[in-house]
Design a protein around this motif. Structure first.
Motif, short mmCIF file in Angstrom:
data_model
loop_
_atom_site.label_atom_id
_atom_site.label_comp_id
_atom_site.label_asym_id
_atom_site.label_seq_id
_atom_site.Cartn_x
_atom_site.Cartn_y
_atom_site.Cartn_z
N GLN A 139 0.83 -1.20 0.00
CA GLN A 139 0.00 0.00 0.00
C GLN A 139 0.87 1.26 0.00
O GLN A 139 2.07 1.22 0.24
CB GLN A 139 -0.96 -0.01 1.19
N ASP A 140 0.24 2.39 -0.27
CA ASP A 140 0.95 3.65 -0.34
C ASP A 140 0.19 4.69 0.49
O ASP A 140 -0.96 4.98 0.17
CB ASP A 140 1.05 4.11 -1.80
N PRO A 141 0.79 5.21 1.57
CA PRO A 141 2.14 4.93 2.06
C PRO A 141 2.26 3.52 2.63
O PRO A 141 1.31 2.98 3.18
CB PRO A 141 2.36 5.98 3.16
N ARG A 142 3.48 2.98 2.47
CA ARG A 142 3.74 1.59 2.83
C ARG A 142 3.80 1.42 4.35
O ARG A 142 4.08 2.34 5.09
CB ARG A 142 5.09 1.19 2.22
N GLY A 143 3.53 0.20 4.78
CA GLY A 143 3.75 -0.15 6.18
C GLY A 143 2.47 -0.20 7.00
O GLY A 143 1.36 0.00 6.51
N GLY A 144 2.66 -0.49 8.26
CA GLY A 144 1.54 -0.60 9.19
C GLY A 144 2.03 -1.20 10.49
O GLY A 144 3.23 -1.38 10.71
N ARG A 145 1.08 -1.52 11.36
CA ARG A 145 1.43 -2.05 12.68
C ARG A 145 0.57 -3.28 12.96
O ARG A 145 -0.63 -3.29 12.66
CB ARG A 145 1.22 -1.00 13.76
N ILE A 146 1.19 -4.30 13.55
CA ILE A 146 0.49 -5.50 13.98
C ILE A 146 0.71 -5.67 15.48
O ILE A 146 1.86 -5.64 15.94
CB ILE A 146 0.99 -6.75 13.23
N ILE A 147 -0.38 -5.83 16.22
CA ILE A 147 -0.28 -6.06 17.67
C ILE A 147 -0.92 -7.40 17.96
O ILE A 147 -2.12 -7.61 17.69
CB ILE A 147 -0.98 -4.95 18.46
N ASN A 148 -0.14 -8.33 18.48
CA ASN A 148 -0.65 -9.64 18.86
C ASN A 148 -1.02 -9.65 20.33
O ASN A 148 -0.27 -9.15 21.17
CB ASN A 148 0.41 -10.72 18.61
N ASN A 149 -2.17 -10.24 20.64
CA ASN A 149 -2.57 -10.42 22.03
C ASN A 149 -1.88 -11.67 22.55
O ASN A 149 -2.22 -12.79 22.18
CB ASN A 149 -4.09 -10.55 22.14
N GLY A 150 -0.88 -11.47 23.39
CA GLY A 150 -0.21 -12.59 24.01
C GLY A 150 -0.91 -12.94 25.33
O GLY A 150 -2.11 -13.05 25.39
N SER A 151 -0.14 -13.07 26.37
CA SER A 151 -0.69 -13.37 27.68
C SER A 151 0.48 -13.51 28.64
O SER A 151 1.61 -13.76 28.21
CB SER A 151 -1.48 -14.69 27.64
N LEU A 152 0.22 -13.39 29.93
CA LEU A 152 1.25 -13.79 30.88
C LEU A 152 1.60 -15.26 30.70
O LEU A 152 2.70 -15.69 31.04
CB LEU A 152 0.79 -13.52 32.32
N SER A 153 0.65 -16.02 30.14
CA SER A 153 0.92 -17.44 29.86
C SER A 153 1.91 -17.63 28.72
O SER A 153 2.33 -18.76 28.46
CB SER A 153 -0.39 -18.18 29.55
N ALA A 154 2.28 -16.56 28.04
CA ALA A 154 3.38 -16.63 27.08
C ALA A 154 4.72 -16.71 27.80
O ALA A 154 5.76 -16.98 27.17
CB ALA A 154 3.36 -15.42 26.16
N HIS A 155 4.72 -16.47 29.09
CA HIS A 155 5.94 -16.50 29.90
C HIS A 155 5.89 -17.59 30.97
O HIS A 155 6.84 -18.35 31.13
CB HIS A 155 6.15 -15.14 30.57
N VAL A 156 4.77 -17.64 31.69
CA VAL A 156 4.61 -18.63 32.76
C VAL A 156 3.21 -19.23 32.69
O VAL A 156 2.22 -18.52 32.76
CB VAL A 156 4.85 -18.00 34.15
N PRO A 157 3.09 -20.54 32.52
CA PRO A 157 1.78 -21.14 32.36
C PRO A 157 1.03 -21.27 33.68
O PRO A 157 1.62 -21.36 34.74
CB PRO A 157 2.10 -22.53 31.80
N GLU A 181 10.80 -9.62 9.99
CA GLU A 181 10.50 -9.53 8.57
C GLU A 181 9.86 -8.20 8.21
O GLU A 181 9.96 -7.74 7.06
CB GLU A 181 9.59 -10.69 8.16
N GLY A 182 9.20 -7.57 9.17
CA GLY A 182 8.52 -6.32 8.88
C GLY A 182 9.43 -5.12 8.74
O GLY A 182 9.03 -4.11 8.15
N ARG A 183 10.65 -5.19 9.24
CA ARG A 183 11.55 -4.04 9.22
C ARG A 183 11.73 -3.48 7.81
O ARG A 183 11.76 -2.27 7.61
CB ARG A 183 12.92 -4.43 9.77
N ALA A 184 11.87 -4.37 6.86
CA ALA A 184 12.16 -3.94 5.48
C ALA A 184 10.98 -3.25 4.82
O ALA A 184 11.15 -2.62 3.78
CB ALA A 184 12.58 -5.16 4.65
N TYR A 185 9.79 -3.36 5.42
CA TYR A 185 8.58 -2.84 4.79
C TYR A 185 7.85 -1.83 5.67
O TYR A 185 6.68 -1.52 5.42
CB TYR A 185 7.64 -3.99 4.44
N ASP A 186 8.53 -1.30 6.68
CA ASP A 186 7.93 -0.33 7.60
C ASP A 186 6.72 -0.91 8.33
O ASP A 186 5.73 -0.21 8.59
CB ASP A 186 7.52 0.95 6.86
N ILE A 187 6.80 -2.20 8.64
CA ILE A 187 5.76 -2.85 9.43
C ILE A 187 6.31 -3.08 10.83
O ILE A 187 7.32 -3.77 11.01
CB ILE A 187 5.33 -4.19 8.81
#
Length: 259
Positions: A139-157, A181-187
Protein backbone atom coordinates in the motif's frame (compact mmCIF):
# COMPACT_ATOMS: atom_id res chain seq x y z
CA UNK A 1 -4.93 -12.71 -2.51
CA UNK A 2 -4.17 -10.52 -5.51
CA UNK A 3 -3.26 -7.41 -3.50
CA UNK A 4 -2.46 -4.37 -5.65
CA UNK A 5 -0.98 -0.97 -4.84
CA UNK A 6 -3.78 0.88 -3.10
CA UNK A 7 -4.40 4.62 -3.40
CA UNK A 8 -2.71 6.94 -0.98
CA UNK A 9 -4.83 7.94 2.01
CA UNK A 10 -3.81 11.08 3.88
CA UNK A 11 -5.51 11.18 7.26
CA UNK A 12 -4.71 11.14 10.96
CA UNK A 13 -7.43 8.52 11.35
CA UNK A 14 -6.21 4.96 10.96
CA UNK A 15 -7.95 1.94 9.51
CA UNK A 16 -7.75 -0.70 12.26
CA UNK A 17 -8.88 -4.31 12.10
CA UNK A 18 -9.58 -5.93 15.48
CA UNK A 19 -10.24 -9.67 15.58
CA UNK A 20 -12.26 -11.23 18.38
CA UNK A 21 -14.03 -7.88 18.68
CA UNK A 22 -17.41 -9.23 19.72
CA UNK A 23 -16.66 -9.32 23.44
CA UNK A 24 -14.12 -8.76 26.20
CA UNK A 25 -10.79 -7.14 25.42
CA UNK A 26 -11.52 -7.02 21.69
CA UNK A 27 -14.70 -5.02 22.25
CA UNK A 28 -12.95 -2.67 24.68
CA UNK A 29 -10.16 -2.06 22.15
CA UNK A 30 -12.61 -1.43 19.30
CA UNK A 31 -14.66 1.05 21.34
CA UNK A 32 -11.54 2.87 22.60
CA UNK A 33 -10.15 3.18 19.07
CA UNK A 34 -13.46 4.55 17.84
CA UNK A 35 -13.48 7.08 20.67
CA UNK A 36 -9.98 8.15 19.60
CA UNK A 37 -11.23 8.89 16.08
CA UNK A 38 -10.13 5.79 14.20
CA UNK A 39 -12.07 3.69 11.71
CA UNK A 40 -12.43 0.25 13.28
CA UNK A 41 -13.28 -2.99 11.53
CA UNK A 42 -14.65 -5.40 14.14
CA UNK A 43 -14.19 -9.04 13.12
CA UNK A 44 -15.46 -12.14 14.88
CA UNK A 45 -17.48 -15.28 14.35
CA UNK A 46 -20.79 -14.10 15.80
CA UNK A 47 -22.65 -11.30 14.01
CA UNK A 48 -24.92 -10.59 16.99
CA UNK A 49 -22.07 -9.83 19.40
CA UNK A 50 -20.29 -7.74 16.76
CA UNK A 51 -23.47 -5.69 16.42
CA UNK A 52 -23.33 -5.05 20.17
CA UNK A 53 -19.76 -3.78 19.75
CA UNK A 54 -20.89 -1.46 16.94
CA UNK A 55 -23.70 -0.16 19.16
CA UNK A 56 -21.15 0.65 21.89
CA UNK A 57 -19.11 2.92 19.59
CA UNK A 58 -18.59 6.38 21.07
CA UNK A 59 -17.06 8.22 18.05
CA UNK A 60 -15.76 10.42 16.49
CA UNK A 61 -14.50 7.35 14.70
CA UNK A 62 -16.78 4.46 13.87
CA UNK A 63 -16.98 0.68 13.99
CA UNK A 64 -18.03 -1.56 11.12
CA UNK A 65 -18.73 -5.25 11.75
CA UNK A 66 -17.38 -7.86 9.32
CA UNK A 67 -18.05 -11.40 10.57
CA UNK A 68 -15.24 -13.87 9.89
CA UNK A 69 -13.74 -17.04 11.34
CA UNK A 70 -9.98 -16.49 11.67
CA UNK A 71 -9.33 -20.25 11.53
CA UNK A 72 -10.68 -20.39 7.96
CA UNK A 73 -8.10 -19.25 5.34
CA UNK A 74 -10.80 -18.40 2.80
CA UNK A 75 -12.74 -16.35 5.35
CA UNK A 76 -9.58 -14.45 6.32
CA UNK A 77 -8.79 -13.70 2.68
CA UNK A 78 -12.34 -12.46 2.11
CA UNK A 79 -12.15 -10.30 5.25
CA UNK A 80 -9.00 -8.51 4.15
CA UNK A 81 -10.29 -8.07 0.64
CA UNK A 82 -13.40 -6.38 2.04
CA UNK A 83 -11.24 -4.04 4.11
CA UNK A 84 -9.02 -2.98 1.22
CA UNK A 85 -11.90 -2.67 -1.23
CA UNK A 86 -13.80 -0.39 1.15
CA UNK A 87 -11.02 1.73 2.66
CA UNK A 88 -8.10 1.24 0.29
CA UNK A 89 -5.60 0.28 2.98
CA UNK A 90 -5.03 -1.24 6.42
CA UNK A 91 -2.97 0.63 8.99
CA UNK A 92 -3.24 -1.65 12.02
CA UNK A 93 -4.11 -5.26 12.75
CA UNK A 94 -4.93 -6.17 16.35
CA UNK A 95 -4.70 -9.96 16.50
CA UNK A 96 -6.96 -10.47 19.50
CA UNK A 97 -9.12 -13.52 18.73
CA UNK A 98 -8.50 -16.33 21.18
CA UNK A 99 -10.01 -19.03 23.37
CA UNK A 100 -8.84 -20.55 26.64
CA UNK A 101 -9.64 -24.18 26.01
CA UNK A 102 -9.95 -26.99 28.56
CA UNK A 103 -8.50 -26.81 32.07
CA UNK A 104 -7.30 -30.39 32.42
CA UNK A 105 -4.11 -32.33 33.17
CA UNK A 106 -2.13 -32.87 29.98
CA UNK A 107 -2.89 -36.60 29.87
CA UNK A 108 -6.63 -35.87 29.83
CA UNK A 109 -6.74 -33.17 27.13
CA UNK A 110 -8.66 -34.34 24.04
CA UNK A 111 -6.70 -33.87 20.84
CA UNK A 112 -9.71 -32.11 19.30
CA UNK A 113 -9.62 -29.49 22.06
CA UNK A 114 -5.87 -29.03 21.61
CA UNK A 115 -6.33 -28.43 17.90
CA UNK A 116 -9.22 -26.02 18.46
CA UNK A 117 -7.08 -23.83 20.75
CA UNK A 118 -4.06 -23.91 18.44
CA UNK A 119 -6.19 -23.24 15.37
CA UNK A 120 -7.81 -20.19 16.95
CA UNK A 121 -5.00 -18.67 18.99
CA UNK A 122 -2.02 -19.42 16.75
CA UNK A 123 -3.09 -20.36 13.24
CA UNK A 124 -5.75 -17.64 13.23
CA UNK A 125 -3.17 -15.04 14.25
CA UNK A 126 -0.77 -16.31 11.57
CA UNK A 127 -3.41 -16.18 8.82
CA UNK A 128 -4.40 -12.62 9.72
CA UNK A 129 -0.80 -11.45 10.03
CA UNK A 130 0.04 -13.04 6.68
CA UNK A 131 -2.87 -11.26 5.02
CA UNK A 132 -1.95 -7.97 6.70
CA UNK A 133 1.65 -8.27 5.47
CA UNK A 134 0.45 -8.72 1.90
CA UNK A 135 -1.53 -5.48 2.15
CA UNK A 136 0.91 -3.40 4.18
CA UNK A 137 3.92 -4.18 1.97
CA UNK A 138 2.18 -2.86 -1.14
CA UNK A 139 0.00 0.00 0.00
CA UNK A 140 0.95 3.65 -0.34
CA UNK A 141 2.14 4.93 2.06
CA UNK A 142 3.74 1.59 2.83
CA UNK A 143 3.75 -0.15 6.18
CA UNK A 144 1.54 -0.60 9.19
CA UNK A 145 1.43 -2.05 12.68
CA UNK A 146 0.49 -5.50 13.98
CA UNK A 147 -0.28 -6.06 17.67
CA UNK A 148 -0.65 -9.64 18.86
CA UNK A 149 -2.57 -10.42 22.03
CA UNK A 150 -0.21 -12.59 24.01
CA UNK A 151 -0.69 -13.37 27.68
CA UNK A 152 1.25 -13.79 30.88
CA UNK A 153 0.92 -17.44 29.86
CA UNK A 154 3.38 -16.63 27.08
CA UNK A 155 5.94 -16.50 29.90
CA UNK A 156 4.61 -18.63 32.76
CA UNK A 157 1.78 -21.14 32.36
CA UNK A 158 -1.10 -21.70 34.69
CA UNK A 159 -1.53 -25.30 35.85
CA UNK A 160 -3.48 -27.60 33.53
CA UNK A 161 -3.62 -25.18 30.59
CA UNK A 162 -1.21 -26.88 28.20
CA UNK A 163 -2.95 -25.91 24.95
CA UNK A 164 -3.43 -22.27 25.90
CA UNK A 165 0.11 -21.92 27.29
CA UNK A 166 1.65 -23.56 24.22
CA UNK A 167 -0.34 -21.32 21.88
CA UNK A 168 0.69 -18.16 23.70
CA UNK A 169 4.37 -19.16 23.84
CA UNK A 170 4.12 -19.69 20.09
CA UNK A 171 2.58 -16.23 19.65
CA UNK A 172 5.83 -14.81 21.04
CA UNK A 173 7.77 -16.56 18.29
CA UNK A 174 5.28 -15.30 15.70
CA UNK A 175 5.64 -11.75 17.02
CA UNK A 176 9.43 -11.87 16.81
CA UNK A 177 9.31 -13.23 13.26
CA UNK A 178 6.83 -10.57 12.18
CA UNK A 179 8.95 -7.86 13.76
CA UNK A 180 12.09 -9.09 12.00
CA UNK A 181 10.50 -9.53 8.57
CA UNK A 182 8.52 -6.32 8.88
CA UNK A 183 11.55 -4.04 9.22
CA UNK A 184 12.16 -3.94 5.48
CA UNK A 185 8.58 -2.84 4.79
CA UNK A 186 7.93 -0.33 7.60
CA UNK A 187 5.76 -2.85 9.43
CA UNK A 188 6.08 -2.64 13.21
CA UNK A 189 5.00 -5.78 15.06
CA UNK A 190 4.60 -6.14 18.79
CA UNK A 191 2.82 -8.08 21.49
CA UNK A 192 0.77 -7.11 24.53
CA UNK A 193 0.83 -9.65 27.36
CA UNK A 194 -2.21 -9.16 29.54
CA UNK A 195 -2.71 -10.43 33.06
CA UNK A 196 -6.22 -10.86 34.47
CA UNK A 197 -8.26 -8.39 32.46
CA UNK A 198 -11.83 -8.77 33.66
CA UNK A 199 -13.75 -10.40 30.78
CA UNK A 200 -16.03 -13.36 30.18
CA UNK A 201 -12.89 -15.46 29.57
CA UNK A 202 -11.47 -14.70 33.02
CA UNK A 203 -14.73 -14.58 34.99
CA UNK A 204 -13.69 -17.36 37.37
CA UNK A 205 -10.33 -15.88 38.34
CA UNK A 206 -11.74 -13.37 40.81
CA UNK A 207 -13.56 -16.11 42.72
CA UNK A 208 -10.77 -18.67 42.68
CA UNK A 209 -8.04 -19.93 40.36
CA UNK A 210 -5.83 -23.01 40.50
CA UNK A 211 -2.30 -22.14 41.62
CA UNK A 212 0.99 -23.94 41.07
CA UNK A 213 0.92 -25.33 44.63
CA UNK A 214 -2.51 -26.89 44.02
CA UNK A 215 -4.42 -24.32 46.06
CA UNK A 216 -7.45 -22.43 44.80
CA UNK A 217 -7.11 -18.72 45.45
CA UNK A 218 -8.89 -15.63 44.08
CA UNK A 219 -6.79 -13.21 42.04
CA UNK A 220 -7.23 -9.49 41.38
CA UNK A 221 -8.27 -8.26 37.93
CA UNK A 222 -7.96 -5.08 35.90
CA UNK A 223 -10.46 -3.36 33.64
CA UNK A 224 -10.32 -4.24 29.94
CA UNK A 225 -10.55 -0.50 29.27
CA UNK A 226 -7.08 -0.07 30.83
CA UNK A 227 -5.67 -2.50 28.28
CA UNK A 228 -7.51 -0.74 25.47
CA UNK A 229 -5.96 2.63 26.35
CA UNK A 230 -2.49 1.15 25.94
CA UNK A 231 -3.39 -0.23 22.52
CA UNK A 232 -4.64 3.21 21.43
CA UNK A 233 -1.40 4.81 22.59
CA UNK A 234 0.69 2.20 20.80
CA UNK A 235 -0.98 2.51 17.41
CA UNK A 236 -0.64 6.29 17.48
CA UNK A 237 3.16 6.01 17.66
CA UNK A 238 5.07 6.59 14.40
CA UNK A 239 6.07 3.41 12.56
CA UNK A 240 9.70 4.28 13.27
CA UNK A 241 8.90 3.39 16.90
CA UNK A 242 8.01 -0.16 17.92
CA UNK A 243 6.85 -1.65 21.21
CA UNK A 244 8.01 -5.27 20.78
CA UNK A 245 6.59 -6.47 24.10
CA UNK A 246 4.35 -4.80 26.64
CA UNK A 247 3.05 -6.38 29.83
CA UNK A 248 -0.01 -5.05 31.66
CA UNK A 249 -1.45 -6.84 34.66
CA UNK A 250 -3.21 -6.54 37.98
CA UNK A 251 -0.53 -5.25 40.32
CA UNK A 252 -1.12 -7.81 43.08
CA UNK A 253 -1.63 -10.90 40.94
CA UNK A 254 0.79 -13.83 41.34
CA UNK A 255 2.91 -13.38 38.23
CA UNK A 256 6.31 -12.29 39.49
CA UNK A 257 7.29 -15.39 41.38
CA UNK A 258 4.56 -17.60 39.95
CA UNK A 259 5.44 -21.24 40.42
Amino acid sequence: MGVNHYPRVVSTSKIVLVTGAGSGIGRAIAVALSAAGHQVVAAGRTAATLDETVAAASGPGSIVALPADVTDPDAVQALFEQVTERWGRLDVLVNNAGIFGPTLPIDEVPVADWRRVIDTNLTGAFLCAQAAFRVMKRQDPRGGRIINNGSLSAHVPRPETVAYAASKHAITGLTKSLSLEGRAYDIAAGQIDIGNAATELTAGIASGSLQADGAIRPEPTIAADDVARLVVQTIELPLSTNVPFLTVMANAMPYIGRG
